[in-house]
Design a protein around this motif. Structure first.
Motif, PDB file in Angstrom:
ATOM      1  N   GLN A  77      12.170  -0.802   6.722  1.00  0.00           N
ATOM      2  CA  GLN A  77      10.880  -1.776   6.901  1.00  0.00           C
ATOM      3  C   GLN A  77       9.800  -0.749   7.255  1.00  0.00           C
ATOM      4  OE1 GLN A  77      10.924  -5.103   6.151  1.00  0.00           O
ATOM      5  NE2 GLN A  77      12.954  -4.816   5.558  1.00  0.00           N
ATOM      6  N   ASP A  78      10.113   0.038   7.966  1.00  0.00           N
ATOM      7  CA  ASP A  78       8.871   1.208   8.092  1.00  0.00           C
ATOM      8  C   ASP A  78       8.365   1.714   7.006  1.00  0.00           C
ATOM      9  OD1 ASP A  78       7.545   2.644  10.804  1.00  0.00           O
ATOM     10  OD2 ASP A  78       8.324   4.090   9.116  1.00  0.00           O
ATOM     11  N   ILE A  79       9.314   2.150   6.266  1.00  0.00           N
ATOM     12  CA  ILE A  79       8.795   2.690   4.827  1.00  0.00           C
ATOM     13  C   ILE A  79       8.000   1.794   3.954  1.00  0.00           C
ATOM     14  CG2 ILE A  79       9.658   3.954   2.876  1.00  0.00           C
ATOM     15  CD1 ILE A  79       9.745   5.662   5.034  1.00  0.00           C
ATOM     16  N   LYS A  80       8.661   0.425   3.914  1.00  0.00           N
ATOM     17  CA  LYS A  80       7.781  -0.511   3.165  1.00  0.00           C
ATOM     18  C   LYS A  80       6.343  -0.646   3.802  1.00  0.00           C
ATOM     19  CE  LYS A  80       9.575  -4.325   1.885  1.00  0.00           C
ATOM     20  NZ  LYS A  80      10.192  -5.592   1.905  1.00  0.00           N
ATOM     21  N   LYS A  81       6.254  -0.736   4.885  1.00  0.00           N
ATOM     22  CA  LYS A  81       4.796  -0.791   5.539  1.00  0.00           C
ATOM     23  C   LYS A  81       3.979   0.643   4.824  1.00  0.00           C
ATOM     24  CE  LYS A  81       5.971  -2.924   9.813  1.00  0.00           C
ATOM     25  NZ  LYS A  81       6.108  -2.952  11.140  1.00  0.00           N
ATOM     26  N   ALA A  82       4.655   1.872   5.075  1.00  0.00           N
ATOM     27  CA  ALA A  82       3.845   3.122   4.545  1.00  0.00           C
ATOM     28  C   ALA A  82       3.487   2.947   3.192  1.00  0.00           C
ATOM     29  CB  ALA A  82       4.644   4.114   4.779  1.00  0.00           C
ATOM     30  N   ILE A  83       4.451   2.348   2.399  1.00  0.00           N
ATOM     31  CA  ILE A  83       4.152   2.251   0.771  1.00  0.00           C
ATOM     32  C   ILE A  83       3.341   1.255   0.560  1.00  0.00           C
ATOM     33  CG2 ILE A  83       5.364   1.615  -1.481  1.00  0.00           C
ATOM     34  CD1 ILE A  83       7.947   2.748  -0.347  1.00  0.00           C
ATOM     35  N   SER A  84       2.993   0.306   1.318  1.00  0.00           N
ATOM     36  CA  SER A  84       2.104  -0.599   0.997  1.00  0.00           C
ATOM     37  C   SER A  84       0.788  -0.296   1.310  1.00  0.00           C
ATOM     38  CB  SER A  84       2.384  -1.947   1.855  1.00  0.00           C
ATOM     39  OG  SER A  84       3.814  -2.591   1.537  1.00  0.00           O
ATOM     40  N   ILE A  85       0.566   0.618   2.459  1.00  0.00           N
ATOM     41  CA  ILE A  85      -0.678   1.126   2.755  1.00  0.00           C
ATOM     42  C   ILE A  85      -1.130   2.214   1.820  1.00  0.00           C
ATOM     43  CG2 ILE A  85      -2.083   2.378   4.699  1.00  0.00           C
ATOM     44  CD1 ILE A  85      -0.266   1.311   6.622  1.00  0.00           C
ATOM     45  N   PHE A  86      -0.106   3.050   1.408  1.00  0.00           N
ATOM     46  CA  PHE A  86      -0.554   4.173   0.474  1.00  0.00           C
ATOM     47  C   PHE A  86      -1.057   3.726  -0.746  1.00  0.00           C
ATOM     48  CE2 PHE A  86       2.986   7.051   2.822  1.00  0.00           C
ATOM     49  CZ  PHE A  86       2.191   6.852   3.700  1.00  0.00           C
ATOM     50  N   SER A  87      -0.638   2.398  -1.137  1.00  0.00           N
ATOM     51  CA  SER A  87      -0.975   1.623  -2.346  1.00  0.00           C
ATOM     52  C   SER A  87      -2.530   1.686  -2.690  1.00  0.00           C
ATOM     53  CB  SER A  87      -0.230   0.440  -2.773  1.00  0.00           C
ATOM     54  OG  SER A  87      -0.712  -0.578  -1.883  1.00  0.00           O
ATOM     55  N   ASN A  88      -3.129   1.585  -1.352  1.00  0.00           N
ATOM     56  CA  ASN A  88      -4.637   1.498  -1.372  1.00  0.00           C
ATOM     57  C   ASN A  88      -4.970   0.281  -2.075  1.00  0.00           C
ATOM     58  OD1 ASN A  88      -7.069   2.428  -0.388  1.00  0.00           O
ATOM     59  ND2 ASN A  88      -7.322   3.550  -2.302  1.00  0.00           N
ATOM     60  N   LYS A  89      -4.336  -0.991  -2.025  1.00  0.00           N
ATOM     61  CA  LYS A  89      -4.935  -2.146  -2.387  1.00  0.00           C
ATOM     62  C   LYS A  89      -5.695  -2.923  -1.464  1.00  0.00           C
ATOM     63  CE  LYS A  89      -1.073  -2.458  -5.798  1.00  0.00           C
ATOM     64  NZ  LYS A  89      -0.026  -3.108  -6.456  1.00  0.00           N
TER      65      LYS A  89
END
Length: 288
Positions: A276-288
């Motif tokens: 769940q923590d990684i999902k949050k990071a990936i979502s932010i890194f997508s820069n959408k």
């Protein structure tokens, strides 16, 4: 799907986003990271840090990372993080890694260049991407990451270790690396004070080198800070300490309320929390 770091970062540069690089020293962390990426349909980088050989050796964890990458339904690069010598780099490449970081930033400038050039020559012949570091990433001394540089540096002196944009251009041209790890205010480990990021320096580095910039010490920043660095050229973000901390605290909480805990239950708790923590990071890194 196993791919090279260069392939991932070319697409990231086109799309103005960053790919998360996640150190995975345990099976729970690998599973959590890959599941997070597949659920979000996002590319990732599975990394093994040389410093984590004390937890699990490269020869054991490396093949596991490669196998997970090959079987993943999203693009995955497998990366050696902070390799310090050609022997370690060769070992990672022989295992099947598609990316290596050679870190000779603690050496003199010319020696750094020569070491990196040797690695680039060896790795590129085998279609393996190379990341190198110029400047030095400091450490908070928390989270076990201070061993990257063998010592921590006081935050008030950190600017002395920042990457010089003009020298960065010369370094990239002479070494032909695929990505540059630049120092502009982040630190390894857990932040004990609010980070002071030099965004203007980062922008000049990116403009000068015309190659993807890597941000180490990527845990613990605000969403706004992540988006700012991405918009100024960061294409790979190393993220580990805060996900590992989240997993540990979830296990601690579970143990405090469970009267008859079993070890296998702890691994499930840790994996789900890391995911769940990684999902949050990936979502932010997508820069959408």
């Amino acid at each position: 799907m196993l791919v090279t770091l260069k392939e991932l970062l070319i697409e990231a540069d086109k799309g103005n986003y960053a790919v998360g690089a996640f150190n995975c020293p345990t099976l729970e962390s690998v599973r959590g990271v890959v599941e997070a990426a597949e659920e979000l349909r996002a590319p990732i980088i599975l990394a093994h840090a040389e410093v984590h050989n004390a937890i699990i050796p490269l020869e054991i964890m490396g093949p596991i990372l490669v196998e997970f990458a090959q079987k993943a339904s999203v693009p995955v690069a497998v990366h050696l993080d902070h390799g310090t010598n050609l022997e370690m780099v060769k070992q990672a490449i022989d295992i099947g890694f598609t990316s290596v970081m050679i870190d000779a930033s603690h050496k003199g400038y010319e020696e750094n260049i020569q070491i990196v050039k040797e690695v680039v020559e060896y790795a590129h012949k085998q279609n393996v991407s190379v990341e190198a570091e110029l400047g030095m990433m400091t450490s908070s001394g928390l989270g076990g990451e201070e061993t990257y540089k063998e010592k921590s540096h006081a935050s008030e002196n950190a600017a002395n270790y920042y990457t010089d944009p003009s020298i960065a251009k010369d370094f990239v041209e002479k070494t032909n690396i695929d990505a540059l790890a630049a120092s502009f205010g982040t630190v390894h480990g857990i932040y004990v004070t609010k980070p002071n990021l030099d965004f203007d320096r980062l922008e000049r580095i990116y403009e000068n080198i015309q190659k993807p910039v890597v941000m180490h010490g990527g845990s613990g920043l605000s969403e706004e800070e992540y988006k700012t660095v991405i918009n100024r050229g960061v294409r790979k973000i190393n993220y580990y300490s805060y996900a590992a901390k989240a997993g540990a605290y979830a296990v601690k909480e579970y143990l405090e309320k469970e009267e008859n805990p079993f070890y296998h239950d702890l691994t499930v708790v840790a994996k789900e929390t890391i995911k769940q923590d990684i999902k949050k990071a990936i979502s932010i890194f997508s820069n959408k």
